[in-house]
Design a protein around this motif. Structure first.
Motif: not given
Length: 263
Positions: A145-149, A153-155, A257-259, A262-263
């Motif tokens: 669950t990720l915050a909307d911000n 588009p880049a992510y 790079d799986f980092s 962000g999970i």
């Protein structure tokens, strides 16, 4: 026009006990747009009420620019922004092998000797057919669950760019080279957080793999091992045979790079 949200006086009819629940009822005025009304209702209602968790909401239109909104609360642990949920499957995958780990038996008619193919499987006059086997594949998904911000588009482009790549560093307990990223699906409702499911498959790195008289020093999980066979003669059986001439380990997936996920 300003959107106004006000709780109705007959709101908060509570059921107590193990199935405790309550509905908070609101009037939303100042918009004819159901999505805007729903977002305003979400913003005005608390995430929890008296130890109960906000579970869902519903809207009923009562005028051109007015709605009655009900927010339901019950006993359920809230999903917090940043939470990650695991799911996995170890049923394995299928791979064609042309070379066995060991030849357990070789049999021929009386007075004859079975040719020694040095582990080659399904040898015919002009080819090595091999056999399909089940190999270890650990399929798993991570739901975050990720915050909307954060889901910019880049992510989203980063997720797209990493699909079909293998981890270049340790990732969730797996060594570099063992995890293939299969892609992700994401869902966002109105003004709420994103729920994104990331899917992966893991295959173990291996060392000292026997291929007849050849030993392959190492092969990472998603590299591909293949064998080149050559015609030879088995002097004992006095037969033409095919035997491993060389073994090759090929990189078929790029690394990533799986980092960056962000999970």
């Amino acid at each position: 026009m300003t959107v106004v949200v006000a709780e109705k006086w007959e709101s908060r009819q509570t059921i107590e006990g193990p199935d405790a629940q309550v509905d908070l009822v609101y009037i939303v005025c100042g918009t004819a747009d159901d999505l805007e009304a729903s977002a305003a209702l979400l913003s005005a209602s608390p995430a929890t009420y008296n130890g109960l968790v906000r579970q869902y909401r519903r809207l009923e239109r009562i005028a051109e620019d007015a709605w009655e909104g009900t927010v339901h609360y019950g006993r359920r642990e809230p999903v917090q922004t940043g939470d990650v949920t695991w799911e996995f499957d170890t049923t394995g995958g299928t791979q064609k092998l042309t070379q066995s780990l060991a030849t357990i038996g070789a049999y021929a008619p009386p007075g004859q000797t079975a040719p020694n193919f040095q582990g080659a499987i399904g040898v015919t006059h002009d080819s090595v057919e091999g056999v399909d086997i089940t190999v270890p594949v650990f399929s798993f998904s991570l739901r975050a669950t990720l915050a909307d911000n954060l889901v910019t588009p880049a992510y989203r482009a980063t997720i797209f760019g990493l699909t079909g790549r293998v981890n270049n560093a340790p990732f969730w307990g797996f060594a570099a080279g063992e995890v293939l990223f299969l892609g992700a699906t994401g869902t966002k409702k109105n003004a709420e957080d994103w729920e994104i499911t990331y899917r992966f498959s893991a295959s173990p790195n291996m060392t000292n793999i026997p291929v007849g008289p050849i030993t392959v020093a190492s092969k990472k999980g998603w590299e591909y091992l293949w064998v080149r066979y050559a015609d030879d003669v088995d002097g004992t059986a006095k037969r033409a045979v095919k035997r491993p001439l060389a073994a090759y380990v090929e990189q078929v997936y790029p690394y990533g790079d799986f980092s960056l996920l962000g999970i």
